[in-house]
Write an enzyme that holds these catalytic residues in place. Structure first.
Site, mmCIF file in Angstrom:
data_model
loop_
_atom_site.group_PDB
_atom_site.id
_atom_site.type_symbol
_atom_site.label_atom_id
_atom_site.label_comp_id
_atom_site.label_asym_id
_atom_site.label_seq_id
_atom_site.Cartn_x
_atom_site.Cartn_y
_atom_site.Cartn_z
ATOM 1 N N ASN A 10 37.081 -20.687 5.749
ATOM 2 C CA ASN A 10 36.673 -20.363 4.371
ATOM 3 C C ASN A 10 37.168 -18.968 3.982
ATOM 4 O OD1 ASN A 10 35.552 -20.560 1.839
ATOM 5 N ND2 ASN A 10 33.419 -20.470 2.528
ATOM 6 N N GLU A 36 41.542 -23.855 5.294
ATOM 7 C CA GLU A 36 41.079 -23.068 4.140
ATOM 8 C C GLU A 36 41.357 -21.583 4.358
ATOM 9 O OE1 GLU A 36 37.560 -23.310 0.765
ATOM 10 O OE2 GLU A 36 37.127 -24.099 2.767
ATOM 11 N N ASP A 152 39.083 -30.122 8.785
ATOM 12 C CA ASP A 152 37.983 -30.403 7.876
ATOM 13 C C ASP A 152 38.374 -31.637 7.080
ATOM 14 O OD1 ASP A 152 36.084 -30.514 5.894
ATOM 15 O OD2 ASP A 152 36.524 -28.550 5.028
ATOM 16 N N ASN A 154 36.306 -33.294 5.234
ATOM 17 C CA ASN A 154 35.461 -33.379 4.040
ATOM 18 C C ASN A 154 34.848 -34.767 3.880
ATOM 19 O OD1 ASN A 154 34.879 -31.059 2.330
ATOM 20 N ND2 ASN A 154 37.103 -30.798 2.166
ATOM 21 N N HIS A 249 31.393 -23.215 7.904
ATOM 22 C CA HIS A 249 31.705 -24.156 8.961
ATOM 23 C C HIS A 249 31.622 -23.440 10.306
ATOM 24 C CE1 HIS A 249 33.841 -27.306 6.412
ATOM 25 N NE2 HIS A 249 33.796 -26.285 5.590
#
Length: 257
Positions: A10, A36, A152, A154, A249
């Site tokens: 992130n 990310e 990830d 999602n 995360h």
């Protein structure tokens, strides 16, 4: 190669301020897949680009989004890969969704699956990416590679994979179409390595920053390390590193026999 870690940070520059480089150098991992990143290499410090210290050093490889401060994937590797590539699909490469490193007959993929967003605004894009990724993985296997698809996704696959499945039936990451894709992926030749070793509930990799969700373990398992079925027996362990903070995360780790 034995240890492969995956982590949605992130924001790589944000997590750098929280001790990321020190964590990386002490992780013991041979390869670390990052999602990310929200950056391109020109914006990064030398220590993020070429982390080294205590006798350990990593090379880094980046797939950045054209849009500033958005998406992006990377791979840190102790050894020089034979080569590094993206998915090769402009619609997804433009958002830096995939970075793949090749080591002999092993392909390690760092993937940041799109978020389908509220009301399914990007569901079509998400499902197109999922289908392209399925094809990408099958093509690599057909070419003689074993694959580790880190990232990830999602998607929380099954009710066990999130704290409140009933309340999230219509929410991004738990939409019927997303779960159906995971069904087809895992039935179509690929193994969710974590569930080979752990069938326990309340095992999550993402928690909302709101409402003290991590403290209360109200989370989702949306980060995975999947392998082609023929390679699954080579996986010695697959675990969630829930004690590592710095992002919404946490990292996950796979160890090969």
């Amino acid at each position: 190669m034995r240890s492969i870690i995956s982590w949605n940070v992130n924001g790589i520059r944000a997590v750098e301020k929280k001790g990321f480089v020190e964590w990386l150098l002490g992780s013991g991992a041979d390869v670390v897949c990052i999602q990310e990143t929200k950056a391109n290499p020109a914006q990064l410090s030398e220590q993020l680009l070429s982390p080294q210290g205590g006798g350990t050093a990593y090379k880094s490889f980046w797939s950045s989004a054209q849009k500033a401060g958005y998406s992006g994937t990377a791979i840190y590797s102790k050894d020089e890969p034979d080569r590094v590539s993206t998915m090769g699909v402009e619609a997804f490469d433009a958002e830096g969704r995939v970075c793949t490193a090749y080591y002999g007959t092993l392909a390690v993929i760092s993937a940041y699956f799109p978020n389908s967003q509220d009301g399914g605004k990007r569901l079509d894009y998400k499902l197109a990416f999922c289908d392209a990724m399925f094809g990408y993985c099958r093509s690599l296997v057909a070419d003689g590679y074993n694959i580790v698809l880190c990232g990830d996704y999602n998607i929380a696959h099954k009710p066990i994979d999130l704290a409140n499945p009933a309340a999230n039936e219509g929410n991004a990451g738990y939409l019927p179409e997303e779960r159906a894709w995971m069904d087809s992926f895992t039935a179509g030749g690929f193994t969710d390595t974590f569930r080979r070793f752990c069938q326990e509930p309340a095992q999550y990799t993402w928690w909302s920053y709101r409402t003290r969700a991590r403290e209360r373990n109200i989370g989702w398992r949306i980060d995975y390390q999947c392998v082609n079925d023929a390679f699954a027996a080579s996986v010695q362990s697959s675990e969630i590193l829930s004690g590592v903070t710095g992002s919404d995360h946490c990292p996950i780790r796979l160890v090969l026999a």
